[in-house]
Design a protein around this motif. Structure first.
Motif: not given
Length: 186
Positions: A81-82, A93-94, A104-107, A182-183
């Motif tokens: 997760c980045h 999520f890569s 998957y990218s969430i903008d 989380k991050g």
């Protein structure tokens, strides 16, 4: 005559602006805010676990997510997760080995979000640069965050779900993913 032309230009620009705003609110989903999300026990267990490695076993990093994706009947796979906030919040999520992979990218813009799959490879063949991306259709998504706005350096706690149809016709298959993350926003 010039006033009439300016009037048509103004109406054209205003119409395009209205269409773009309407498109944004129709195609981007609304985020659910749960201020108590960070108090869930799943995040405390992350602090005592190591992140899984793509090569099997555990890495030295503390666990930051349990996001898993399942394709039809196949077992799920590990995802990193980045989090970034430049110029808008992006959760990625890569999975991959550095040479090829995807995720998957969430903008996120103004408490609305859009999910899109992506892939990458370093094995580019001639004439494949201009091929169309694989067909996909977002069937269902859900995003829960612990607050409604973030800036660089903020902690983020969240939960994501997705269901995507990839390809069409007899070759179609379904991808389902869900998990907590989380991050710190980079």
């Amino acid at each position: 005559m010039p006033k009439r032309i300016l009037k048509f230009i103004f109406i054209g620009i205003f119409s395009i602006l209205i269409l773009l705003i309407g498109y944004f609110y129709i195609t981007w989903n609304s985020i659910t805010i749960d201020e108590n999300l960070s108090k869930q026990t799943i995040y405390k267990t992350f602090d005592h676990q190591k992140q899984e490695s793509i090569f099997g076993g555990e890495s030295d990093e503390i666990k930051t997510n349990n996001f898993r994706v399942k394709t039809d009947s196949l077992e799920g796979e590990y995802f990193n997760c980045h989090l970034s906030n430049n110029p808008f919040l992006k959760i990625t999520f890569s999975a991959g080995d550095g040479y090829s992979g995807g995720g998957y990218s969430i903008d996120i813009i103004n408490n609305r979000y859009q999910v899109s799959p992506y892939h990458y490879t370093d094995n580019i063949k001639p004439f494949t640069l201009f091929e169309d991306e694989e067909y996909y259709k977002i069937l269902n998504t859900k995003l829960v965050l612990n607050k409604d706005s973030y800036k660089k350096g903020d902690s983020i706690f969240g939960y994501a779900e997705l269901k995507i149809q990839k390809r069409y016709g007899p070759e179609k298959y379904f991808v389902e993913g869900k998990g907590y993350f989380k991050g710190i926003i980079q």
